[in-house]
Scaffold this active site. Structure first.
Site, mmCIF file in Angstrom:
data_model
loop_
_atom_site.group_PDB
_atom_site.id
_atom_site.type_symbol
_atom_site.label_atom_id
_atom_site.label_comp_id
_atom_site.label_asym_id
_atom_site.label_seq_id
_atom_site.Cartn_x
_atom_site.Cartn_y
_atom_site.Cartn_z
ATOM 1 C CB CYS A 1 13.489 26.593 50.739
ATOM 2 S SG CYS A 1 12.102 26.645 51.878
ATOM 3 C CG HIS B 1 20.321 -0.687 44.627
ATOM 4 N ND1 HIS B 1 20.000 -1.376 45.759
ATOM 5 C CD2 HIS B 1 19.545 0.424 44.636
ATOM 6 C CE1 HIS B 1 19.072 -0.719 46.431
ATOM 7 N NE2 HIS B 1 18.772 0.370 45.768
ATOM 8 N NE ARG C 1 4.303 17.923 51.063
ATOM 9 C CZ ARG C 1 5.260 18.615 51.667
ATOM 10 N NH1 ARG C 1 4.960 19.704 52.345
ATOM 11 N NH2 ARG C 1 6.508 18.257 51.591
ATOM 12 C CD GLU D 1 6.176 25.585 55.039
ATOM 13 O OE1 GLU D 1 6.484 24.543 54.461
ATOM 14 O OE2 GLU D 1 6.206 25.722 56.278
ATOM 15 C CG ASP E 1 3.509 22.242 53.433
ATOM 16 O OD1 ASP E 1 2.686 21.323 53.258
ATOM 17 O OD2 ASP E 1 4.511 22.113 54.147
HETATM 18 C C1 PEP Z 1 7.665 23.213 51.510
HETATM 19 O O1 PEP Z 1 6.560 23.006 52.038
HETATM 20 O O2 PEP Z 1 7.810 23.649 50.348
HETATM 21 C C2 PEP Z 1 8.887 22.918 52.271
HETATM 22 C C3 PEP Z 1 10.081 23.261 51.815
HETATM 23 O O3 PEP Z 1 8.729 22.236 53.448
HETATM 24 P P1 PEP Z 1 8.515 20.636 53.546
HETATM 25 O O4 PEP Z 1 8.591 20.099 52.135
HETATM 26 O O5 PEP Z 1 9.602 20.126 54.420
HETATM 27 O O6 PEP Z 1 7.156 20.538 54.146
HETATM 28 MG MG MG Z 2 6.495 22.587 54.200
#
Ligand code: PEP
Ligand code: MG
Length: 851
Positions: free
Chosen positions: A777, A469, A740, A706, A730
């Protein structure tokens, strides 16, 4: 006669479980020794599949036979024809005749050597015919982790083999198995989150893994399990709120675990990196140089200041149980108050570490050990020290370096409580002169937090690890640090001139004038580069030829919103609202939600704020929603599907978002859309909420792309939505049909796969057809390497983790739109993610990439 007792055998190896017929050996495949399964191992340690006694361990150490109390005998034979190795590559951890518990390590073997020299690595797990036990069920044709269920056998006696097959099961009211998604397994932070999730619940909850069990409320015990990323564990709860307890824990695993797992082989979020001097470029360590391990990169020039840990003496014997207990409680309360104050004011890294210390302070196992020591006449200090050292000793035996490094945190807490018992709450720290290079055996996190960071040019530790840490804090504070420099570093006199090169991993003592001049110039150049990055981070982001690209941040808390602003985010492109809904017994009210959203909006000021509606259900279960158990949660009731299944929940959230004031634009984002009907359904609820609240300007409604369905229908969706935002995490999992969180597929789960890129291109085209914005995102937006490609595919907005924003903006400023488009055209025609990655890397290294 009693019916035969069912016994469980746990997987003794990690690997792929396959029928015995696959074993290239007639004796095994022909079941001459007995029936079973074969495992193709991926790791070189063989564990006990159940409690029992080692009845046979040949001198060649290539096989073990274990007898369970029931009389069942299990032969574990590592590889085929491995007897011929004569013991080479094998190490036994047990003796013949020794009792063992399920999960104990029996043998280690050199997987590479066996791969080269043995006929096959396939390891038969045989229930010997002689013992008369029969296999009832077995786990075949799938990956298994150590300690996972492998076989059920009918034994002739009533004794139990697996630890969970006992009568205790009758008292169990809730249980669940799940895979650990935390990038580094159950280390300090996840353990603290799990313990915290149970705070309001009464159930007794145990976590089982690797054939062992830990109290889920004890961070020390959880860490001591040594559970790694991708391993399967079992949660068992007993008590009136057992089901809520299991749901609460499962939610922590799925939300935080999934959200924080970087794909192995790519850059991890943790700032501390272990950079050993590479074999290609050995670092010379001439006299006056000490070699170490890089914990936080950079170059520093300054004067040595030795920092020693306070020597705290404690009396062994106490003055009475009541007085000593009260003294310990007082000292802990004092430390708790100080840590809580710090947790409120600290930034991300220090805040997280402080939160972990708070959790350790109330660890039930540590406290029980301390109270037991007081009860037998020990003083409060002695009892606390022995309890902490006991916990530390357990962690020290673990193979996982990260977990071993948590010993520092325990010792830090030991010091803090002992100082408080001693009446010296803060300890004594020296006044640092400017440009200090702080030298210590091992710096405690609390010591580092208390130092004046502006005066610390560098840190050198004699011991310590790159993921301790203190190292993480140093990296978060931007202070170059070396660890493992050896005891010689402690002999350096205060005031000695030093160059700490945490690039090459060398500490230079009293370097010559020429080296000092060179180092000064490098430090100045690095400072100038840092200043340039910070300046770029503050500017509006444009490509080299002026195309506007918005760079926003993904956030999930107020602290992350602060980090976003500090790093130059132009707003928030994704607020994951799950943080408000999980780890509790009832949904947050409208006012509670709007207050939380407002806090984040206030931090962002006028910058836009994109609030995603709840992305829960499926693998992110919520205790207060009666979601049915699902075979395949990733394909189940999750995201917007859950919101539409509980419209009141959605309506409350929409009303809470509509109440937010301040940002130039507050917009909504819908997760996991797979058809236009879902958007229409949410729009109807939104319009109703807007009417109820008298909202005059309709709120912008964006859709996350997604699912492949959404990407293919992007043009239709864009007709209904105000903007599109691609969730590459996703989208990649669903396009490539790869979970994932799957550890073995992690390296192949790459969002730069041409199939995913084509769906991104299609989404951008669909958005453009209706004059809408296309954003990304998902995790790919946080890779500066990928930015030109995404821009070339038509993306106009990137929403990334806050820390990466300066580099992202600098990367974008270094390329033109025409270059981005050319790159994207080439990438779309490449055959694999690896080829795309290589192309993007070559472009990054090209003349216009950042230096
Ligand atoms: C994604 O699936 O890329 C996303 C931004 O949503 P999360 O990672 O929260 O599922
Ligand atoms: Mg997602």
């Amino acid at each position: 006669m009693r019916p035969p007792q069912t016994l469980t055998l746990l997987a003794p190896l990690a690997g792929w479980s396959t029928p015995l017929d696959e074993a290239p050996d007639e004796v095994f495949a022909g079941r001459l020794l007995g029936d079973g399964v074969a495992i193709d191992p991926t790791e070189g340690t063989l564990h006990a599949p159940c409690d029992g006694e080692i009845v046979l361990l040949p001198a060649t150490r290539h096989a073990v036979t274990l007898r369970a109390a029931s009389g069942c005998e299990v032969l574990l034979h590592v590889g085929i024809d491995t007897v011929a190795l004569g013991g080479e590559g094998f190490e036994a951890h047990v003796r013949q005749g020794a009792p063992v518990s399920a999960g104990d390590a029996l043998l280690s073997f050199d997987l590479d050597l066996l791969a080269r020299r043995a006929k096959s690595l396939l390891t038969p797990i045989i229930v010997t015919a002689e013992s008369g036990c029969q296999i009832r069920r077995r786990s075949l044709d799938r990956a298994v982790a150590v300690g996972e269920w492998l076989m059920e056998i009918a034994a002739p006696t009533t004794a139990s083999c697996a630890p969970d097959a006992s009568g205790a099961a009758a008292a169990t009211v809730a249980a669940r198995r799940l895979k650990v998604g935390f990038a580094h397994g159950i280390h300090a932070r996840p353990a603290a989150l799990l313990a915290a999730a149970l705070r309001t619940l009464a159930a007794d909850v145990r976590v089982r893994a690797r054939g062992r069990e830990a109290n889920a409320r004890s961070t020390v015990a959880l860490m001591a399990l040594g559970v790694q990323h991708g391993e399967e564990i079992e949660l068992r709860a007993t008590g009136p709120d057992a089901h809520q307890a299991i749901s609460a824990l499962a939610a922590v695993f799925t939300t935080h675990g999934a959200a924080t797992s970087p794909a192995p082989g790519r850059s991890a979020a943790s700032p501390a990196r272990k950079v050993q001097p590479s074999v290609d470029a050995p670092v010379p360590t001439p006299p006056g140089h000490l070699a170490g391990v890089v914990a936080s990169p950079g170059l520093a020039l300054g004067r040595a200041v030795q920092l020693r840990r306070p020597e705290i003496r404690v009396a062994e014997t106490g003055v009475g149980v009541a007085q000593e207990s009260a003294a310990l409680d007082r000292a802990r309360a004092e430390v708790r108050a100080r840590l809580e104050r710090r947790a409120h004011t600290a930034d991300d890294a220090a805040g997280e570490i402080t939160a972990a210390h708070l959790e350790l302070l109330d660890d039930p196992e540590l406290l029980a050990a301390a109270r037991a020591a007081i009860a037998t006449g020990g003083s409060a200090g002695f009892a606390w020290r022995s309890a902490v050292r006991g916990g530390a000793a357990t962690l020290e035996t673990l193979a996982d370096e990260r977990l071993r490094e948590r010993v520092d945190d325990l010792l830090d807490l030991e010091t803090q409580v002992l100082l408080a018992l001693d009446g010296n709450a803060a300890g004594t720290l020296p006044q640092l002169p400017p440009q200090s290079i702080v030298i210590a055996r091992e710096l405690l996190p609390s010591q580092l937090i208390a130092l004046d960071g502006a005066r610390v040019a560098g840190i050198g530790m004699a011991a310590g690890g790159a993921t301790s840490h203190a190292a993480i804090l140093a990296a978060a504070m931007g202070i170059p640090a070396l660890v493992a420099l050896g005891p010689e570093v402690l002999a350096i006199a205060d005031g000695t001139t030093l160059v700490l090169d945490a690039g090459r991993g060398v500490l230079e003592i009293e370097p010559g004038e020429a080296r000092l001049t060179e180092a000064r110039a490098s430090v100045a150049a690095a400072a100038a580069k840092h200043a340039a990055l910070s300046a770029a981070a503050r500017r509006e982001c444009r490509t080299a030829d002026g195309a506007r690209i918005e760079v926003l941040a993904n956030i999930g808390s107020v602290a992350e919103a602060q980090a976003a602003v500090r790093n130059g985010a132009e707003g928030c492109g994704l607020l994951r609202t799950e943080f408000l809904f999980l780890d509790r017994q009832s949904p947050p009210s409208e006012s509670e939600q709007s207050a939380e959203y407002q806090k984040i909006a206030d931090v962002l000021g006028e910058r836009p704020l994109t609030i995603r509606t709840l992305d829960a259900g499926g693998d992110k279960p919520i205790a207060y929603l009666p979601l049915p158990p699902e075979e395949n949660p990733a394909l189940g009731l999750r995201g917007v599907r859950t919101s539409l299944a509980w419209p009141e929940l959605l309506r409350t959230q929409l009303r809470a978002v509509l109440a937010v004031r301040g940002p130039a634009e507050c917009r909504l984002l819908l997760p996991m859309i797979s058809d236009v009907g879902e958007i229409e359904a949410v729009r109807a609820v939104l319009a109703e909420a807007e009417r109820e609240l008298g909202q005059r300007v309709p709120m912008k409604l964006g859709v996350m792309i997604e699912t492949p369905a959404a990407a293919v229908l992007a043009e239709r969706i864009a007709a209904l939505a105000d903007f599109l935002s691609i969730g590459t995490n996703d989208l990649t999992q669903y396009t490539l049909a790869m979970d994932r969180g799957h550890p073995q597929l992690a390296a192949r789960l790459d969002a730069l796969h041409p199939a995913v890129l084509r769906l991104i291109a299609r989404t951008a085209e669909g958005a453009a057809a209706h004059g809408r914005h296309a954003a990304v995102c998902g995790g790919l937006a946080s890779e500066p390497l990928a930015a030109p490609l995404l821009i070339g595919l038509g993306v106009q907005e990137l929403s990334a983790v806050p820390a990466v924003i300066p580099q992202l903006k600098a990367r974008i400023a270094g390329v033109s739109l025409a270059e981005c488009r050319a790159l994207a055209r080439r990438a779309l025609d490449l055959p694999s993610a690896a080829a795309v990655r290589a192309l993007a890397a070559a472009a990054l290294a090209g003349p216009r990439g950042p230096q």
